[in-house]
Design a protein around this motif. Sequence first.
Motif, mmCIF file in Angstrom:
data_model
loop_
_atom_site.group_PDB
_atom_site.id
_atom_site.type_symbol
_atom_site.label_atom_id
_atom_site.label_comp_id
_atom_site.label_asym_id
_atom_site.label_seq_id
_atom_site.Cartn_x
_atom_site.Cartn_y
_atom_site.Cartn_z
ATOM 1 N N GLY A 88 44.375 56.475 39.412
ATOM 2 C CA GLY A 88 45.196 57.682 39.470
ATOM 3 C C GLY A 88 45.812 58.007 38.117
ATOM 4 O O GLY A 88 45.929 57.144 37.251
ATOM 5 N N ARG B 37 41.285 48.723 35.062
ATOM 6 C CA ARG B 37 41.865 48.768 33.706
ATOM 7 C C ARG B 37 40.794 48.628 32.624
ATOM 8 O O ARG B 37 40.920 49.238 31.553
ATOM 9 C CB ARG B 37 42.916 47.675 33.552
ATOM 10 C CG ARG B 37 44.147 47.886 34.446
ATOM 11 C CD ARG B 37 45.144 46.777 34.252
ATOM 12 N NE ARG B 37 46.292 46.856 35.140
ATOM 13 C CZ ARG B 37 46.310 46.409 36.394
ATOM 14 N NH1 ARG B 37 45.229 45.869 36.932
ATOM 15 N NH2 ARG B 37 47.413 46.522 37.121
ATOM 16 N N PRO C 59 38.813 53.768 41.464
ATOM 17 C CA PRO C 59 39.717 54.925 41.368
ATOM 18 C C PRO C 59 40.969 54.557 40.569
ATOM 19 O O PRO C 59 41.624 53.554 40.857
ATOM 20 C CB PRO C 59 40.073 55.221 42.835
ATOM 21 C CG PRO C 59 39.792 53.957 43.589
ATOM 22 C CD PRO C 59 38.696 53.262 42.844
ATOM 23 N N SER D 180 39.947 59.014 42.334
ATOM 24 C CA SER D 180 41.201 58.869 43.091
ATOM 25 C C SER D 180 41.665 60.222 43.610
ATOM 26 O O SER D 180 41.463 61.262 42.970
ATOM 27 C CB SER D 180 42.276 58.306 42.163
ATOM 28 O OG SER D 180 43.558 58.456 42.731
ATOM 29 N N ASP E 122 37.277 43.923 43.420
ATOM 30 C CA ASP E 122 37.835 44.286 42.113
ATOM 31 C C ASP E 122 39.093 43.481 41.860
ATOM 32 O O ASP E 122 39.601 42.792 42.746
ATOM 33 C CB ASP E 122 38.082 45.798 41.989
ATOM 34 C CG ASP E 122 39.239 46.312 42.840
ATOM 35 O OD1 ASP E 122 40.145 45.538 43.199
ATOM 36 O OD2 ASP E 122 39.234 47.522 43.148
ATOM 37 N N GLY F 239 41.128 42.130 37.981
ATOM 38 C CA GLY F 239 41.158 41.134 36.909
ATOM 39 C C GLY F 239 39.883 41.016 36.109
ATOM 40 O O GLY F 239 39.788 40.154 35.236
ATOM 41 N N THR G 294 41.769 53.600 51.041
ATOM 42 C CA THR G 294 42.583 52.510 50.491
ATOM 43 C C THR G 294 43.655 52.138 51.513
ATOM 44 O O THR G 294 44.444 52.987 51.932
ATOM 45 C CB THR G 294 43.213 52.947 49.158
ATOM 46 O OG1 THR G 294 42.149 53.265 48.249
ATOM 47 C CG2 THR G 294 44.062 51.847 48.541
HETATM 48 C C1 LIG Z 1 46.568 52.897 36.488
HETATM 49 C C2 LIG Z 1 45.942 52.568 37.803
HETATM 50 C C3 LIG Z 1 45.914 53.522 38.806
HETATM 51 C C4 LIG Z 1 45.298 53.223 40.027
HETATM 52 N N1 LIG Z 1 45.217 54.211 40.982
HETATM 53 C C5 LIG Z 1 44.566 53.937 42.143
HETATM 54 C C6 LIG Z 1 44.379 54.967 43.095
HETATM 55 O O1 LIG Z 1 44.773 56.109 42.895
HETATM 56 N N2 LIG Z 1 43.755 54.638 44.246
HETATM 57 C C7 LIG Z 1 43.289 53.367 44.506
HETATM 58 O O2 LIG Z 1 42.722 53.125 45.568
HETATM 59 N N3 LIG Z 1 43.444 52.394 43.596
HETATM 60 C C8 LIG Z 1 44.051 52.653 42.430
HETATM 61 N N4 LIG Z 1 44.170 51.665 41.490
HETATM 62 C C9 LIG Z 1 43.595 50.337 41.750
HETATM 63 C C10 LIG Z 1 42.154 50.278 41.229
HETATM 64 O O3 LIG Z 1 41.316 51.101 41.995
HETATM 65 C C11 LIG Z 1 41.598 48.847 41.294
HETATM 66 O O4 LIG Z 1 41.756 48.336 42.583
HETATM 67 C C12 LIG Z 1 42.273 47.927 40.273
HETATM 68 O O5 LIG Z 1 42.520 48.604 39.066
HETATM 69 C C13 LIG Z 1 41.399 46.717 39.993
HETATM 70 O O6 LIG Z 1 42.021 45.840 39.113
HETATM 71 P P1 LIG Z 1 41.742 45.833 37.526
HETATM 72 O O7 LIG Z 1 42.518 46.958 36.961
HETATM 73 O O8 LIG Z 1 42.279 44.517 37.108
HETATM 74 O O9 LIG Z 1 40.255 45.993 37.327
HETATM 75 C C14 LIG Z 1 44.759 51.949 40.258
HETATM 76 C C15 LIG Z 1 44.796 50.986 39.240
HETATM 77 C C16 LIG Z 1 45.379 51.286 38.014
HETATM 78 C C17 LIG Z 1 45.366 50.244 36.925
#
Ligand SMILES: Cc1cc2nc3c(=O)[nH]c(=O)nc-3n(C[C@H](O)[C@H](O)[C@H](O)COP(=O)(O)O)c2cc1C
Length: 403
Positions: free
Chosen positions: A89, A342, A87, A116, A318, A320, A165
């Motif tokens: 956001g 990302r 997810p 999300s 998740d 990195g 979450t």
């Molecule tokens: C821009 C952004 C928004 C995110 N929004 C949410 C969200 O709304 N709900 C949630 O549970 N995690 C959110 N996350 C966390 C991601 O679900 C995930 O745990 C995380 O991106 C994993 O790391 P990575 O970006 O290095 O792959 C968000 C991450 C990013 C980068």
Amino acid sequence: MGSGQDTLGPPKVVNIEDLRRIARRRLPQPVFDYLDGGAEDEITLRENTRAFHDIRFRPRAAIALNKCDLSVRVLGQELSSPVMLAPVGYSRLMHPGGEVAAAKAAGEAGTAYILSTISGHKLEAVKAATKGPAWYQLYLLGGRGAAEAGIERAQHAGYSALVITVDTAVAGMRERDPRNGMKELLGESFLAKLPYLLEILAHPRWLAAFLADGGVPRLENIVVPGQGPMKLVDVAAALVDAAVTWDDLRWIRKVWTGPIVVKGILTAGDAKRAVDEGAAAVVVSNHGGRQLDCVSATIRALPEVVSAVDGRTEVLMDGGVRRGSDIVKAICLGARAVLIGRAYAYGLAAAGEAGVTRALAILRADIERTLRLLGCPSVAALDRSYVEVPNTWECQRATNENQ
Ligand SMILES: Cc1cc2nc3c(=O)[nH]c(=O)nc-3n(C[C@H](O)[C@H](O)[C@H](O)COP(=O)(O)O)c2cc1C
């Protein structure tokens, strides 16, 4: 920058970092930094990616494999590879297609999309856009009434799992956001926006697409009783009252009848608690280094959680992940599948659906090549014998488990 597949192939786009570079060019800095940044000193953000480098492969040589089987089953659903979309956001700020485009790309690739709560598109439209499994991630934004209404809509629309979450008691301090005037830009006062507008005007293509899409989207899936959809700018304040506790899982379970996934687990103790509360899966996650800074890299926390749940629930992870080899390492250490955040969001920002498709294709090719170089015929056959982790990880794990 074009958005067709041509500009997304080699030599311009070979890996996820190439998509990140295009995203950085295309997005105004406040939006790029919102996507790219982490909490406080960004120690955990960096460590999530770096810790994968400490793991060494132990390949089996002289094995020829024409094709490897990448498929996995997660919560009973077959996925074409062990990569799911986390997810993310505010995706609609990155590209007007936002969550709809990402879900469509996931479905086309044969994998799952997790939506999300903080989505600019209606959850029904996102579900309709994908032919793959879709899960709904829940924040208790707007209070229990809004959450119950969201859960019921998700159930009715056909989402097959609910992701809770649990690492977001308040929003983490992502210092790039206040510096870039993110709050002011999302708000309604033109005067407050003024100091930050030059940077936005410097990205006319993004701006034109954003305006054609109707500007700052409302959060269509957080409908506060008597008030309507929540405004994006109100999210940070609303998160303060939205902390999820173990007690909340009990009432949520009464409203949501399907499997529940607990996202944001980093320790054996919390993993066991999630199992006791009936979680069908846990996600080892530190929110991509966006919440509490200086927690462990998730790949380091993974073995402790896998050992603690001892097969009683599925373990996902998740944080990195930028290469298919990272995913292979996580599977070797016990994850059933991996979520990427990302890695696909850079693709979305770079070129909408085509960018997400490209990110997934890069990772899929990486995984297949890594398996062949390891001499391993399938993702299902990966295990601990294919990797070596530093001794210090093992010692730390033993200490943590005995606490
Ligand atoms: C821009 C952004 C928004 C995110 N929004 C949410 C969200 O709304 N709900 C949630 O549970 N995690 C959110 N996350 C966390 C991601 O679900 C995930 O745990 C995380 O991106 C994993 O790391 P990575 O970006 O290095 O792959 C968000 C991450 C990013 C980068």
